[in-house]
Design a protein around this motif. Sequence first.
Motif, PDB file in Angstrom:
ATOM      1  N   PHE A 309       2.491  -7.947   1.573  1.00 16.59           N
ATOM      2  CA  PHE A 309       3.030  -6.833   1.042  1.00 16.59           C
ATOM      3  C   PHE A 309       2.957  -6.014   2.023  1.00 16.59           C
ATOM      4  O   PHE A 309       2.240  -5.607   3.407  1.00 16.59           O
ATOM      5  CB  PHE A 309       2.601  -6.651  -0.328  1.00 16.59           C
ATOM      6  N   ALA A 310       4.554  -4.973   2.506  1.00 17.93           N
ATOM      7  CA  ALA A 310       4.249  -3.870   2.657  1.00 17.93           C
ATOM      8  C   ALA A 310       4.684  -2.697   1.607  1.00 17.93           C
ATOM      9  O   ALA A 310       5.835  -3.027   1.210  1.00 17.93           O
ATOM     10  CB  ALA A 310       5.476  -3.317   4.026  1.00 17.93           C
ATOM     11  N   LEU A 311       4.344  -1.508   1.953  1.00 13.94           N
ATOM     12  CA  LEU A 311       4.834  -0.044   1.671  1.00 13.94           C
ATOM     13  C   LEU A 311       5.162   0.898   2.410  1.00 13.94           C
ATOM     14  O   LEU A 311       5.046   0.740   3.510  1.00 13.94           O
ATOM     15  CB  LEU A 311       3.972   0.621   0.105  1.00 13.94           C
ATOM     16  N   GLY A 312       6.251   1.427   1.650  1.00 12.55           N
ATOM     17  CA  GLY A 312       7.256   2.780   2.617  1.00 12.55           C
ATOM     18  C   GLY A 312       6.414   3.910   2.658  1.00 12.55           C
ATOM     19  O   GLY A 312       6.638   4.399   1.898  1.00 12.55           O
ATOM     20  N   VAL A 313       5.979   4.129   3.088  1.00 15.15           N
ATOM     21  CA  VAL A 313       4.994   5.568   3.496  1.00 15.15           C
ATOM     22  C   VAL A 313       6.195   6.150   2.891  1.00 15.15           C
ATOM     23  O   VAL A 313       5.202   7.717   2.165  1.00 15.15           O
ATOM     24  CB  VAL A 313       4.242   5.164   4.998  1.00 15.15           C
ATOM     25  N   ASP A 314       6.756   6.732   4.019  1.00 16.88           N
ATOM     26  CA  ASP A 314       7.908   8.065   4.248  1.00 16.88           C
ATOM     27  C   ASP A 314       8.529   7.682   2.750  1.00 16.88           C
ATOM     28  O   ASP A 314       8.667   9.085   1.998  1.00 16.88           O
ATOM     29  CB  ASP A 314       9.322   7.465   4.754  1.00 16.88           C
ATOM     30  N   ARG A 315       8.778   6.573   1.835  1.00 18.03           N
ATOM     31  CA  ARG A 315       9.513   6.165   0.474  1.00 18.03           C
ATOM     32  C   ARG A 315       8.595   6.970  -0.733  1.00 18.03           C
ATOM     33  O   ARG A 315       8.857   7.625  -1.594  1.00 18.03           O
ATOM     34  CB  ARG A 315      10.134   4.856   0.004  1.00 18.03           C
TER      35      ARG A 315
END
Length: 388
Positions: A309-315
């Motif tokens: 998985f990846a998570l959007g740090v900016d989001r």
Amino acid sequence: MSKVYQVPYGTKDILPGEMKSRRRIETAIVDVFDKWGYDEVKTPEFEYVDTFGKGGSKGDFRFFDRNNNLLALRNDMTAPIARLTATRLNGGEKIKRLCYVANLYRYEEIQAGRQCQFEQAGVELLGASGAAADAEVIVLAAQALQAAGVQQFAISLGHVDFINGLAEEAGFDEEQVKQLKACLRRHDAVGMQQMAAGMEGIRPEITQLFADFLFLQGGVELLERLQGVITNAKALNALEDLRKIYALVESYGVAAYLSFDLGLYRSLDYYTGMLFEVYMPEIGYPIAGGGRYDKMMQGFGLDCPATGFALGVDRVVLALERAGLVKAERRWDVLVAWSEGKLNEAIAKATALRKEGRSVKLCTEAMDLAGAASAVKEYCCSSLVYVS
């Protein structure tokens, strides 16, 4: 205004205070990855275009090197990590757990939380098949968000083979499957219903499932209901896989965040099994997502199951700001000020405080005590040490 004074389209500056809060969030996320046994890696900012698939990907930022090779700024981390694993880590332990924090680049129509340059943190669990690995990355995503300070979020879980199996049961050919996935991408419930209605010999229950496809959401009871309707083996196996994953997520104590969304769409040609997305009430699009991609490594000459998985740090940062859970913070422990002729003593004092673990700003010019007291706020410090 001259472009010298502007940032390029789709990029932004991160200011003092904002960067301090962001770094704390990044560190908290990576610490969770480390506790779960994931090794951090770093890949180049740009790759040969074909690393991202033949001809690259839509939205690439491309350029030529001096040897006329076509390169692209990375728009995804899964492909570079697959390349790294196949070429540099093809040996050793069978199961490889890798993590990263990286800037990615993809042309976007910009809006809040969507930029052409953006930061992701994520993991890839390579060499492991089955529900245990899939449950691990789902739970890890949840714990990473919790460590970042996210208090409210929801995880939607789906499965590619449920979609593919239902298409098989309806008798769709290859071209119709493409149309079906296009309807999913557009959230076109009417189009899906019309496709099913146009098929001969399809059971009414299956026609109704296509009509309801984008609304097949709920808990374990949804899986139980569907298992009584569907006869296709691929779709039934997908439901059973989801049931196993849910049970393991429940064992981790994270099932309260999880629900099923069997119409979930995430580049369905990319994923081969379960897929999931994570939402927060403050943001109208996913802040994290991932799934199983067992065929990706074959493009690099390695037959290897994988999930991640990846998570959007900016989001995540934007959502936390909107929820009032994080704000730009500029604060240090001590300001060390000094009177005329006392710089050496002040340096010694600042050094001693830093060795104690305190954050310290040292004045660069001599000042009297009154001036030092008024400077504490200006320098964003909590206390004053005056050397005279």
